[in-house]
Scaffold this motif. Sequence first.
Motif, mmCIF file in Angstrom:
data_model
loop_
_atom_site.group_PDB
_atom_site.id
_atom_site.type_symbol
_atom_site.label_atom_id
_atom_site.label_comp_id
_atom_site.label_asym_id
_atom_site.label_seq_id
_atom_site.Cartn_x
_atom_site.Cartn_y
_atom_site.Cartn_z
ATOM 1 N N GLU A 58 1.006 -1.211 -0.107
ATOM 2 C CA GLU A 58 -0.006 0.067 -0.046
ATOM 3 C C GLU A 58 0.874 1.426 0.035
ATOM 4 O O GLU A 58 0.254 2.238 -0.610
ATOM 5 C CB GLU A 58 -0.895 0.049 1.192
ATOM 6 N N ARG A 59 1.896 1.320 0.522
ATOM 7 C CA ARG A 59 2.894 2.529 0.870
ATOM 8 C C ARG A 59 4.036 2.646 -0.111
ATOM 9 O O ARG A 59 4.653 3.574 -0.259
ATOM 10 C CB ARG A 59 3.244 2.305 2.250
ATOM 11 N N TYR A 60 4.590 1.203 -0.306
ATOM 12 C CA TYR A 60 5.878 1.587 -1.332
ATOM 13 C C TYR A 60 6.066 0.944 -2.327
ATOM 14 O O TYR A 60 7.006 0.544 -3.140
ATOM 15 C CB TYR A 60 7.112 0.681 -0.376
ATOM 16 N N LEU A 61 4.886 0.484 -3.147
ATOM 17 C CA LEU A 61 4.677 -0.290 -4.374
ATOM 18 C C LEU A 61 3.558 0.259 -5.204
ATOM 19 O O LEU A 61 2.619 0.676 -4.586
ATOM 20 C CB LEU A 61 4.644 -1.773 -4.195
ATOM 21 N N GLU A 62 4.191 0.704 -6.450
ATOM 22 C CA GLU A 62 3.172 1.125 -7.745
ATOM 23 C C GLU A 62 3.200 0.191 -8.500
ATOM 24 O O GLU A 62 3.813 -0.265 -9.060
ATOM 25 C CB GLU A 62 3.440 2.472 -7.639
ATOM 26 N N PRO A 63 1.684 0.058 -9.081
ATOM 27 C CA PRO A 63 1.664 -1.053 -10.025
ATOM 28 C C PRO A 63 1.885 -0.490 -11.425
ATOM 29 O O PRO A 63 2.169 0.531 -11.704
ATOM 30 C CB PRO A 63 0.089 -1.273 -10.090
ATOM 31 N N PRO A 64 2.123 -1.389 -12.482
ATOM 32 C CA PRO A 64 2.574 -1.277 -13.702
ATOM 33 C C PRO A 64 1.716 -0.105 -14.524
ATOM 34 O O PRO A 64 0.488 0.057 -14.056
ATOM 35 C CB PRO A 64 2.376 -2.597 -14.456
ATOM 36 N N SER A 65 2.291 0.775 -15.259
ATOM 37 C CA SER A 65 1.713 1.936 -15.792
ATOM 38 C C SER A 65 0.798 1.234 -16.755
ATOM 39 O O SER A 65 1.196 0.654 -17.742
ATOM 40 C CB SER A 65 2.449 2.865 -16.690
ATOM 41 N N LYS A 66 -0.390 1.775 -17.010
ATOM 42 C CA LYS A 66 -1.256 1.514 -18.272
ATOM 43 C C LYS A 66 -1.114 2.767 -19.286
ATOM 44 O O LYS A 66 -1.807 2.383 -20.185
ATOM 45 C CB LYS A 66 -2.714 1.391 -17.896
#
Length: 431
Positions: free
Chosen positions: A146-154
């Motif tokens: 929730e705080r340190y990961l961002e999902p792949p860009s679309k």
Amino acid sequence: MPAWQTFWPARLLAPCLLGRPSGPPACLHQACLADLLARLPACLADLLACPHRACLADHLACPPARTCLADLLARPPACTGPATFQPACLPAVPGLLFCPGLATFPVFLASRGHVDASTQWDQDLLCQMAGPIAPDDPWLLRHARERYLEPPSKEPYNLELLNGKNSSMGYNIYRISAISWLYLDTTIRHLFKDEPPGFFVEAGALDGEYISNSLQLELEKGWKGLLVEVDEEMYARLRKKNRKAWTSSACLATKPYPHQATLVKFVNHEALTKDVDSLTMRGYNALTDAKDLKERMGHGFPTYQTSQCLPLQTLLLSINATNVTMISLDVEEMERDVLSSFYDSKVLVTVDVWIVEHRHPEVELLQADRPDFDFIYWFLSKGYSLYTMGLHTPIDYIFIRNDSGIHTRAFAARPPEYTINLDDYLPRRIS
């Protein structure tokens, strides 16, 4: 899941991330949960004045949550020890209990007179003395995601490689001039040319494009992966590239549990005025624990950034990546510590190929490097074989797991120029 993990995670997790140990509180009976639950109606009334009340209200709109609270109030547990506190309904509403806004709820209760502040402090101390939080702790995994990961860009890629503008020529010059990158790019292409799409990790990803070891796998072969870059300015640029991979701005822990560290970043006039020079200067960034930090100080003006460090296994388990095809590790003198933290804890993630930039500990910055046999033998002891190493400065080592599917195929098709005879690098005896 034990009741203490369900009820206490928000309070325990914050100090754990700072590197202070935590664990199941043997002090549940000291807090007298029965007394706390008996006062819960007044606590909930006071919570209406709390800035995080919307979070709780969202869950109270759910009938199971209301039933759960009613059940707790109807039969508070006896205050006889942690084994008696097992209310079955608590796991039904983990979101309620883990809401980041409620992390300060015990402090809020203490301020309203519902929990004695000194007792709360004693609780925290005793709970932390139990030992460090494990890399696969379920609440840590959730917090990391929730705080340190961002999902792949679309969004469409925004890469200098693809835009075809003349302004990109200076940026892309590394594709014909960076010898070590050219060596690795060629080696990676050969190594995985007949392999199905896999999962990569690139730690030390810079802006996600410049001298990237993973970009070709993503663009040309459809690999998924994780990009890790702790430098805040570089990470902001990385996100704008719209890579189709998970990204994280956490630093990789050098211990088998979360902790904080200070990153030293270097800038000079050229780095402030020229984009490529800025990227090159970032190669001198290092944590304050790096052994050659004093040598790096002569390459620019230092600035400092406090960073949260998470175990590599924590980041991977947070996105359900338990089988990694390739990890590219370029963390400026901290690779031994990152690797040790990975293997010193329970290994829950398999890695087929490690590509590690590593300089011999007796070789100074910018001096000609030489093979580090202790480093090689350490990897051999972990069940890996040395596939090849790029003999530039610093050396890039490539290790392949012995029982991986790629091992037999890779060594059977290894070109002669990649074959390494370690005897050639052993000190010669004087007869």
